[in-house]
Design an enzyme around this catalytic site. Structure first.
Site, PDB file in Angstrom:
ATOM      1  N   TYR A  67      -9.541  -4.106  -6.496  1.00 16.00           N
ATOM      2  CA  TYR A  67      -8.784  -3.636  -7.658  1.00 16.00           C
ATOM      3  C   TYR A  67      -9.543  -3.927  -8.950  1.00 16.00           C
ATOM      4  O   TYR A  67      -9.534  -3.119  -9.876  1.00 16.00           O
ATOM      5  CB  TYR A  67      -7.367  -4.241  -7.677  1.00 16.00           C
ATOM      6  N   HIS A 118       3.520   5.691  -7.583  1.00 13.80           N
ATOM      7  CA  HIS A 118       2.778   4.604  -6.923  1.00 13.80           C
ATOM      8  C   HIS A 118       2.427   3.472  -7.891  1.00 13.80           C
ATOM      9  O   HIS A 118       1.571   2.649  -7.582  1.00 13.80           O
ATOM     10  CB  HIS A 118       1.513   5.157  -6.237  1.00 13.80           C
ATOM     11  N   CYS A 152       5.855 -18.362 -12.712  1.00 11.39           N
ATOM     12  CA  CYS A 152       5.964 -19.415 -11.676  1.00 11.39           C
ATOM     13  C   CYS A 152       4.605 -19.947 -11.220  1.00 11.39           C
ATOM     14  O   CYS A 152       4.552 -20.891 -10.444  1.00 11.39           O
ATOM     15  CB  CYS A 152       6.744 -18.887 -10.478  1.00 11.39           C
TER      16      CYS A 152
HETATM   17  C1  BJW Z   1      -9.825  17.940  -6.155  1.00 15.11           C
HETATM   18  C2  BJW Z   1     -10.825  17.670  -7.037  1.00 15.11           C
HETATM   19  C3  BJW Z   1     -10.837  18.433  -8.179  1.00 15.11           C
HETATM   20  C4  BJW Z   1     -11.077  16.267  -5.332  1.00 15.11           C
HETATM   21  N1  BJW Z   1      -9.943  19.356  -8.324  1.00 15.11           N
HETATM   22  N2  BJW Z   1      -8.885  18.829  -6.249  1.00 15.11           N
HETATM   23  C5  BJW Z   1       6.376  10.124   7.046  1.00 15.11           C
HETATM   24  C6  BJW Z   1       5.466  10.585   7.973  1.00 15.11           C
HETATM   25  C7  BJW Z   1       4.334   9.835   8.278  1.00 15.11           C
HETATM   26  C8  BJW Z   1       4.087   8.611   7.666  1.00 15.11           C
HETATM   27  C9  BJW Z   1       4.996   8.153   6.755  1.00 15.11           C
HETATM   28  C10 BJW Z   1       6.126   8.912   6.440  1.00 15.11           C
HETATM   29  N3  BJW Z   1       6.835   8.233   5.498  1.00 15.11           N
HETATM   30  C11 BJW Z   1       6.177   7.090   5.199  1.00 15.11           C
HETATM   31  C12 BJW Z   1       5.059   7.001   5.950  1.00 15.11           C
HETATM   32  C13 BJW Z   1       4.069   5.897   5.920  1.00 15.11           C
HETATM   33  C14 BJW Z   1       3.113   5.997   4.763  1.00 15.11           C
HETATM   34  C15 BJW Z   1       2.293   7.289   4.875  1.00 15.11           C
HETATM   35  O1  BJW Z   1       2.517   8.259   4.192  1.00 15.11           O
HETATM   36  N4  BJW Z   1       1.276   7.287   5.715  1.00 15.11           N
HETATM   37  C16 BJW Z   1       0.399   8.461   5.865  1.00 15.11           C
HETATM   38  C17 BJW Z   1      -1.047   8.066   5.620  1.00 15.11           C
HETATM   39  C18 BJW Z   1       0.635   9.083   7.205  1.00 15.11           C
HETATM   40  N5  BJW Z   1       3.800   5.943   3.482  1.00 15.11           N
HETATM   41  C19 BJW Z   1       4.172   4.805   2.929  1.00 15.11           C
HETATM   42  O2  BJW Z   1       3.989   3.730   3.481  1.00 15.11           O
HETATM   43  C20 BJW Z   1       4.866   4.878   1.581  1.00 15.11           C
HETATM   44  N6  BJW Z   1       6.057   4.088   1.607  1.00 15.11           N
HETATM   45  C21 BJW Z   1       7.189   4.518   2.160  1.00 15.11           C
HETATM   46  O3  BJW Z   1       7.322   5.630   2.590  1.00 15.11           O
HETATM   47  O4  BJW Z   1       8.204   3.571   2.185  1.00 15.11           O
HETATM   48  C22 BJW Z   1       9.282   3.746   3.097  1.00 15.11           C
HETATM   49  C23 BJW Z   1       8.754   3.363   4.473  1.00 15.11           C
HETATM   50  C24 BJW Z   1       8.216   2.118   4.666  1.00 15.11           C
HETATM   51  C25 BJW Z   1       7.731   1.757   5.938  1.00 15.11           C
HETATM   52  C26 BJW Z   1       7.738   2.674   6.966  1.00 15.11           C
HETATM   53  C27 BJW Z   1       8.248   3.959   6.742  1.00 15.11           C
HETATM   54  C28 BJW Z   1       8.769   4.300   5.476  1.00 15.11           C
HETATM   55  C29 BJW Z   1       3.998   4.259   0.496  1.00 15.11           C
HETATM   56  C30 BJW Z   1       2.746   5.029   0.255  1.00 15.11           C
HETATM   57  C31 BJW Z   1       1.915   4.307  -0.800  1.00 15.11           C
HETATM   58  C32 BJW Z   1       0.525   4.917  -0.973  1.00 15.11           C
HETATM   59  N7  BJW Z   1      -0.272   4.041  -1.767  1.00 15.11           N
HETATM   60  C33 BJW Z   1      -1.604   4.461  -2.171  1.00 15.11           C
HETATM   61  C34 BJW Z   1      -2.278   3.264  -2.884  1.00 15.11           C
HETATM   62  C35 BJW Z   1      -1.694   3.077  -4.295  1.00 15.11           C
HETATM   63  C36 BJW Z   1      -2.326   1.941  -4.994  1.00 15.11           C
HETATM   64  C37 BJW Z   1      -3.794   2.113  -5.262  1.00 15.11           C
HETATM   65  O5  BJW Z   1      -4.224   3.076  -5.935  1.00 15.11           O
HETATM   66  O6  BJW Z   1      -4.563   1.272  -4.803  1.00 15.11           O
HETATM   67  O7  BJW Z   1      -1.533   5.596  -3.028  1.00 15.11           O
HETATM   68  S1  BJW Z   1      -2.631   5.020  -0.813  1.00 15.11           S
HETATM   69  C38 BJW Z   1      -3.436   6.293  -1.727  1.00 15.11           C
HETATM   70  O8  BJW Z   1      -3.060   7.608  -1.206  1.00 15.11           O
HETATM   71  C39 BJW Z   1      -2.842   6.230  -3.147  1.00 15.11           C
HETATM   72  C40 BJW Z   1      -2.710   7.671  -3.485  1.00 15.11           C
HETATM   73  O9  BJW Z   1      -1.776   7.830  -4.555  1.00 15.11           O
HETATM   74  C41 BJW Z   1      -2.272   8.280  -2.192  1.00 15.11           C
HETATM   75  C42 BJW Z   1      -2.501   9.765  -2.097  1.00 15.11           C
HETATM   76  O10 BJW Z   1      -3.849  10.078  -2.204  1.00 15.11           O
HETATM   77  P1  BJW Z   1      -4.304  11.384  -2.990  1.00 15.11           P
HETATM   78  O11 BJW Z   1      -3.946  11.257  -4.410  1.00 15.11           O
HETATM   79  O12 BJW Z   1      -3.804  12.584  -2.293  1.00 15.11           O
HETATM   80  O13 BJW Z   1      -5.900  11.247  -2.906  1.00 15.11           O
HETATM   81  P2  BJW Z   1      -6.914  11.709  -1.739  1.00 15.11           P
HETATM   82  O14 BJW Z   1      -8.193  11.018  -1.971  1.00 15.11           O
HETATM   83  O15 BJW Z   1      -6.294  11.562  -0.409  1.00 15.11           O
HETATM   84  O16 BJW Z   1      -7.088  13.279  -1.983  1.00 15.11           O
HETATM   85  C43 BJW Z   1      -7.737  13.789  -3.141  1.00 15.11           C
HETATM   86  C44 BJW Z   1      -7.673  15.295  -3.043  1.00 15.11           C
HETATM   87  O17 BJW Z   1      -8.192  15.827  -4.248  1.00 15.11           O
HETATM   88  C45 BJW Z   1      -8.499  15.883  -1.898  1.00 15.11           C
HETATM   89  O18 BJW Z   1      -7.677  16.792  -1.184  1.00 15.11           O
HETATM   90  C46 BJW Z   1      -9.648  16.627  -2.593  1.00 15.11           C
HETATM   91  O19 BJW Z   1     -10.012  17.814  -1.947  1.00 15.11           O
HETATM   92  C47 BJW Z   1      -9.037  16.925  -3.933  1.00 15.11           C
HETATM   93  N8  BJW Z   1      -9.973  17.010  -5.051  1.00 15.11           N
HETATM   94  N9  BJW Z   1     -11.618  16.619  -6.504  1.00 15.11           N
HETATM   95  C48 BJW Z   1      -8.971  19.547  -7.380  1.00 15.11           C
HETATM   96  N10 BJW Z   1     -11.827  18.241  -9.082  1.00 15.11           N
HETATM   97 ZN    ZN Z   2       6.239 -15.545 -10.134  1.00 16.70          ZN
END
Ligand code: BJW
Ligand code: ZN
Length: 243
Positions: A67, A118, A152
């Protein structure tokens, strides 16, 4: 390509409610690394290995190093043309912007009413969940080495949502309510992380016209009305010019 841009612009022009969902691709042109793909690797780790409470419990120093590296990098980044267009549209009545990004570049561009589902990399909370430290506080110092909760003294954590953690209820409610819209536009997200990815389908179920802008095809591409393959920082200004 021009046909689809015209189609999207016409839909946006006519929309009473426009909702935009953004992901890491929107910040790519600003120099913020995306999560997935080769570029998403930090040392030998994938985001999925580090963005979890289990990883932090196992090795908080390693996770903080990641981070801290990202905070230093983002501190030197500025909003790009995609953030600029989204900020301008956000000022139009009936527009909602939901972001998965934690970099706060949408805020730097002046986006109004932003829903940060997020969290923010610039905010911390108490890992020990003490009562006062449960509310995130801002700390934009860089570098930052193993920060502590001011209330804390226990270890602090980034106030972001990790895999397996629940999103804030207010954010889920705001994002869900924004799916009741005329146009739902998803930009620069791989559309694989839930619940964010599910919002596209919810909007479709509400009868919204759905569109995607991404460099490549995603699982959402086959579900949306219009999938535009291109860079957000080029496509959004081109659509804006047609409004
Ligand atoms: C361009 C470009 C340009 C490049 N122009 N495009 C249902 C089904 C299956 C799984 C689950 C479900 N519900 C929940 C889950 C579990 C899990 C999940 O989704 N897992 C999947 C991987 C399958 N979800 C969770 O755990 C979530 N919590 C939750 O649902 O709670 C209830 C629960 C709990 C326990 C069990 C079940 C339910 C929480 C998710 C939190 C995600 N956190 C992160 C980290 C945040 C902190 C940090 O930054 O460090 O969030 S992970 C990471 O992925 C980050 C992002 O916001 C997130 C999405 O990524 P994003 O933004 O899409 O980026 P990329 O890199 O993947 O894609 C970039 C895209 O841009 C690409 O497509 C490129 O082509 C494109 N691109 N340049 C246009 N110039
Ligand atoms: Zn504290």
């Amino acid at each position: 390509m021009n046909d689809v841009l015209d189609k999207l612009a016409a839909r946006i022009k006519a929309a009473r409610r426009l909702t935009i969902l953004t992901g890491a691709g929107v910040s790519a042109a600003s120099g913020v690394p995306t999560f997935r793909g080769q570029e998403g690797l930090w040392r030998q780790y994938r985001a999925e290995d580090l963005a979890t409470p289990e990883a932090f419990a196992r090795d908080p120093r390693l996770v903080w190093e990641w981070y801290d590296w990202r905070r230093q990098l983002i501190a030197g980044c500025r909003p790009n043309a995609a953030h600029g267009v989204i900020a301008a549209w956000s000022k139009r009545h009936g527009t909602a912007v939901i972001t998965q990004n934690v970099d706060d570049l949408h805020l730097a561009a002046g986006t109004q009413g932003l829903i940060r589902i997020h969290g923010s990399i610039w905010e911390l909370s108490c890992w020990g969940r003490c009562s006062q430290g449960a509310t995130p506080w801002r700390d934009d110092r860089v570098p930052l080495d193993q920060p502590r909760c001011p209330h804390c003294g226990q270890l602090a954590r980034p106030a972001v949502v990790w895999f397996g953690e629940s999103l804030r209820r207010e954010d889920v409610e705001a994002a869900t309510s924004a799916t009741a819209c005329d146009v739902f536009l998803t930009v620069g997200t791989s559309a694989i992380v839930y619940p964010a990815a599910g919002l596209i389908h919810e909007a479709r179920d509400h009868g919204a016209f759905t569109a995607e802008i991404n460099l490549e095809a995603t699982p959402a591409s086959s579900a949306v009305d219009v999938a535009i393959q291109g860079a957000a920082e080029e496509v959004l200004p081109a659509v804006d010019a047609l409004l």
